[in-house]
Structure formats: structure tokens, C-alpha cells
Scaffold this motif. Structure first.
Motif, short mmCIF file in Angstrom:
data_model
loop_
_atom_site.label_atom_id
_atom_site.label_comp_id
_atom_site.label_asym_id
_atom_site.label_seq_id
_atom_site.Cartn_x
_atom_site.Cartn_y
_atom_site.Cartn_z
N THR A 96 0.77 -1.28 0.08
CA THR A 96 -0.09 0.03 0.05
C THR A 96 0.83 1.34 0.25
N GLY A 97 2.05 1.42 0.44
CA GLY A 97 3.08 2.30 0.68
C GLY A 97 2.60 3.39 1.77
N VAL A 98 1.50 3.32 2.39
CA VAL A 98 1.12 4.16 3.35
C VAL A 98 1.07 3.83 4.73
N THR A 99 1.53 2.78 5.02
CA THR A 99 1.72 2.29 6.68
C THR A 99 3.12 1.90 7.03
N PRO A 100 3.83 3.18 7.28
CA PRO A 100 5.00 3.07 7.63
C PRO A 100 5.42 2.76 9.18
N THR A 101 4.36 2.68 9.97
CA THR A 101 4.60 2.46 11.23
C THR A 101 3.48 1.38 11.96
N VAL A 102 3.94 0.83 12.96
CA VAL A 102 2.90 -0.30 13.49
C VAL A 102 3.03 -0.02 15.00
#
Ligand code: RM4
Ligand code: MN
Ligand code: MN
Length: 432
Positions: A96-102
Motif C-alpha cells: 500500500t505504501g502508506v503504512t510506515p508504522t506499526v
């Protein structure tokens, strides 16, 4: 005509707009049902700008086996270790390229506290996603039977506070900004606890926690009207959250979990209030049919999420300083976990974009002239716009898979994970 000059009242951007009159002159401003009339390229620019600005955090617990209070259906591909959770989060970000953090839950993901930070940092590097919000866990220990930070026992309150402080230290060590607090505290039966004493205990604990944060950190205070407590919860709604956040200090804000409201509650109104009072810190997104169902965002009521995003875009247009952490709080019991997460992220982008496309200038005119049907048609019409060609074009332009769900299926990632993890997963009995 606005009244600003003569009365000194603020016009909130209504200057030059036609007021609701008694004369039937509304047709002059009426533009019924016309959604954004921009040329295609300008529309695309607007859409790309909106999508470029949107990031959403995924929860580590969304990849682990979870269940209902009746049981659990184990998935072979579910993550059973922090490493597997990071691997899955990295995969969702690749798609998706838009979930850089968890988002991490301290007890499930860092059971040894700060000692586990080094390993997590390694995983961040390996899988290309960073740690996001740190969630203290004040709801699993046997000692929290009658509450954590609001427990009548000073000793147990102290233990809960120490966990808060440990969580803050973990966040600092990981470079995480947000501490995301949800507590299970409350009571089940009238008269069994002093509601006011518990308010005081919590104010104090949050003040102390706030004092221990670094200048760049934030404390996000989540509310929930019921469950696991059924008579009263100590932070039951946004008003209580706002109060506690203010009492804690200037770096505390409210966290809105979309599933944590009574049926029919107007969540976008709450959001508008929090924006107006500069108390909105973040979201836990999910959808609900009955209670805290944690269903996929937008699966039951996508219009609700659109309305929330509209309030945020409107406040941004009005120049309000906004700093909102968008997070997903879902752990799917029946759907494939990674697939559901990708579906959620894509849905969030679509709804965020739809709301970005509302012609707010035109809408302001229709609101000011009280042209109700035209205003509603404009609003609703934008909701019905199919933005999927735009999100697809944006993905292609940014070098991302045009269809992340199809790409996930084609990649064989889930099947591989199932093969590798299958034998282990059934033995694990918590979110960890
Ligand atoms: C709660 C709340 C919290 C989440 C836990 C697992 O209902 O939504 O944010 O961390 O569930
Ligand atoms: Mn939540
Ligand atoms: Mn919840």
C-alpha cells in the motif's frame, strides 16, 4: 451580509456569502447535486495531494490470532512472534505504501520491556516499518481485577503507574511519539465504587505520566462507554477523555476509537468539537454494528467515516493546526489477517479521498444560504463519487501495486506464511 463589522462577532469565513433569507432567492446560488466541477487534471492534482498526505498506522495485534469471548478460529498464517508481526506489517506497507508504522502493545510485543527494544529496532530495519504508538497494557494482570490506575488499592495504582512509566521509556527508546492509553477500569454494580475518588486517582496518575514524557511525545487518552466494565467505565466518553487529557498536561490529547460509541452517536460531531478545542490526537479506526465489534473500517457504515474525514478536511482548510495519528484497531477473527488489513487501508484511503473532494467552498455558500437539499446533495453526491480510478492512478504514479489486494494474492505471501507458521500457531493462546 455578515455582522462582523457592527457587532464584532466572528464571521467564520462567511463574509461575502449569501445568508439564509426570508426571500425566496435561493435558486441563484443553487447548484443542486453538482459535485466538484474541476477539469480532470486539477481533480487529479487535488486527489494526489490528498493521498500523498495520508498515512495510517497498522496494529501488531491485527496479525495475531484473536477471537471472541466464545473461542478462537486459528489461522495458519497468523503471526505468533514479534518478528512475524513486523514481517506482515512490512508486507502491508510494501503493498500500500502508506503504512510506515506499526502500533505495539507492550505486554504482547515487548514482554521484557526496554530490554526488547534492541530486537524491535533490528526488526524495523529488516522489514522497513517503524514502531508507532506504544500501547500500555493495564488489562491483563490478575491484580487489575478492580481496576488499574483507578484501583482503590494505592499499591496496585502504583504498579499500574510504573507500567505507564515503563511504556513511556520504551517509546522514548524506540523514538515513538505517541503513548496510546486504553484502560479497562470501571465497575459492574452501582454503589460498589466511588466514581469521584477514581477520577482523582486517574488525574494524578496521568499528570505524573505526562511529566515523564519527552517534549516530542504525546499521551493519547482513549475512551469507551462499556466493556469490560458494564456499570461505569472510568473514561466513558470524549468529554471525560478531554478532561483527563487537559488535567494531564499540554501534550495530551483524545483518541477516538470509532467502535467506542453507543449506537447512533454522532461521531463526526465529537470530532468537530475535538478539532475546535484542539484536543483531537488520533483515531482507532474500525467499524461496528453493535458495540466494539472491530469490524473492517467502512464495512457497515462507510458514510460515517466520510463524514469524519470531511470534518478534518474542513478544519484543515480553515487553517486549524491539526496533528492526527490515524491508526487501525482491528484484529480479524474470520477474514485473512493480512488481506483484511490491506482491504482496510485501501478503504481508508478511498474515504479520505472522497471527503477531500467535497467542494467546501460551494458547500459553505449553500450552508450559509440554508439551501438544505442542495447542500446535502453536494455532500452526499461527493460521497457517491467512485474514486477508485484516482487511487489506482495515484498508486501507479507512485510506483505502487495498482491493486494491492490482487498483488497480495499473486505474491503467494499468505500461503508461504501459512506453510512456515502453521504448525506453531495453534499453540498460542493470546494476542502475543
Ligand atoms: C480495547 C481498545 C484498545 C485496544 C484493546 C485491545 O477495546 O480498543 O485500544 O488496544 O481493545
Ligand atoms: Mn482502540
Ligand atoms: Mn476497542
Amino acid at each position: 451580509m455578515t455582522e462582523t463589522g457592527s457587532t464584532g462577532l466572528r464571521d467564520y469565513g462567511t463574509e461575502g456569502l449569501r445568508d439564509c433569507g426570508t426571500k425566496n432567492d435561493r435558486d441563484q446560488v443553487r447548484d443542486m447535486g453538482k459535485t466538484m466541477k474541476l477539469p480532470e487534471s486539477a481533480m487529479q492534482d487535488l486527489a494526489f495531494k490528498a493521498l500523498d498526505s495520508f498515512r495510517i498506522e497498522i496494529p501488531s495485534w491485527g496479525f495475531a490470532d484473536t477471537g471472541t469471548r466464545f473461542g478462537k478460529f486459528v489461522q495458519a498464517a497468523a503471526a505468533t512472534t514479534i518478528e512475524e508481526k513486523f514481517a506482515d506489517a512490512g508486507e502491508v506497507n510494501r503493498l500500500t505504501g502508506v503504512t510506515p508504522t506499526v502500533a505495539l502493545h507492550v505486554l504482547w510485543d515487548l514482554p521484557n520491556g526496554v530490554k526488547d527494544v534492541a530486537e524491535v529496532k533490528e526488526l524495523e530495519k529488516r522489514f522497513g516499518v517503524k514502531s508507532g504508538a506504544i500501547n500500555p497494557n493495564l488489562f491483563q494482570d490478575q491484580e487489575y481485577k478492580y481496576g488499574s490506575l483507578c484501583n482503590p488499592s494505592a499499591e496496585i495504582r502504583q504498579k499500574a503507574l510504573e507500567h505507564m512509566l515503563d511504556s513511556i521509556e520504551i517509546a522514548k527508546a524506540l523514538g515513538s511519539r505517541d503513548i496510546s492509553l486504553w484502560m479497562p477500569d470501571g465497575s459492574n454494580y452501582p454503589g460498589t465504587q466511588s466514581i469521584r475518588k477514581r477520577i482523582g486517582w486517574l488525574e494524578e496518575a496521568l499528570r505524573v505520566s505526562h511529566d515523564h514524557m519527552a517534549h516530542y511525545q504525546r499521551l493519547l487518552v482513549e475512551y469507551k462507554p462499556f466493556e469490560p466494565a458494564f456499570y461505569h467505565t472510568d473514561i466513558a466518553d470524549w468529554g471525560m477523555s478531554s478532561h483527563f487529557a487537559r488535567a494531564a498536561g499540554p501534550q495530551a490529547r483524545v483518541l477516538v476509537d470509532t467502535g467506542h460509541h453507543y449506537s447512533a452517536q454522532n461521531i463526526e460531531q465529537i470530532v468537530a468539537w475535538l478539532l475546535h478545542t484542539n484536543m483531537l490526537g488520533g483515531f482507532h479506526f474500525n467499524d461496528r454494528r453493535y458495540a466494539d465489534d472491530d469490524l473492517t473500517l467502512g464495512s457497515i457504515d462507510p458514510y460515517q467515516i466520510f463524514r469524519i474525514f470531511h470534518e478534518i478536511h474542513a478544519a484543515t482548510d480553515d487553517g486549524l493546526g491539526i496533528d492526527i495519528a490515524y491508526m487501525i484497531d482491528q484484529s480479524h477473527n474470520l477474514k485473512g489477517k493480512i488481506e483484511a488489513m490491506v482491504q482496510t487501508v485501501v478503504t481508508a484511503q478511498e474515504l479520505y479521498l472522497k471527503a477531500a473532494l467535497v467542494d467546501r467552498k460551494q458547500l459553505a455558500g449553500l450552508q450559509q444560504s440554508c439551501d438544505l437539499v442542495a447542500a446535502e446533495e453536494l455532500y452526499r453526491g461527493t460521497f457517491w463519487t467512485d474514486v477508485r480510478p484516482l487511487t489506482r492512478a495515484w498508486r501507479e504514479a507512485r510506483g505502487l501495486p495498482a491493486d494491492p489486494l490482487a498483488e497480495l494474492r499473486a505474491s503467494g505471501y499468505v500461503e508461504r506464511a501459512a506453510k512456515e507458521r502453521g504448525s506453531r500457531s495453534s499453540a498460542v493462546s493470546s494476542y502475543a
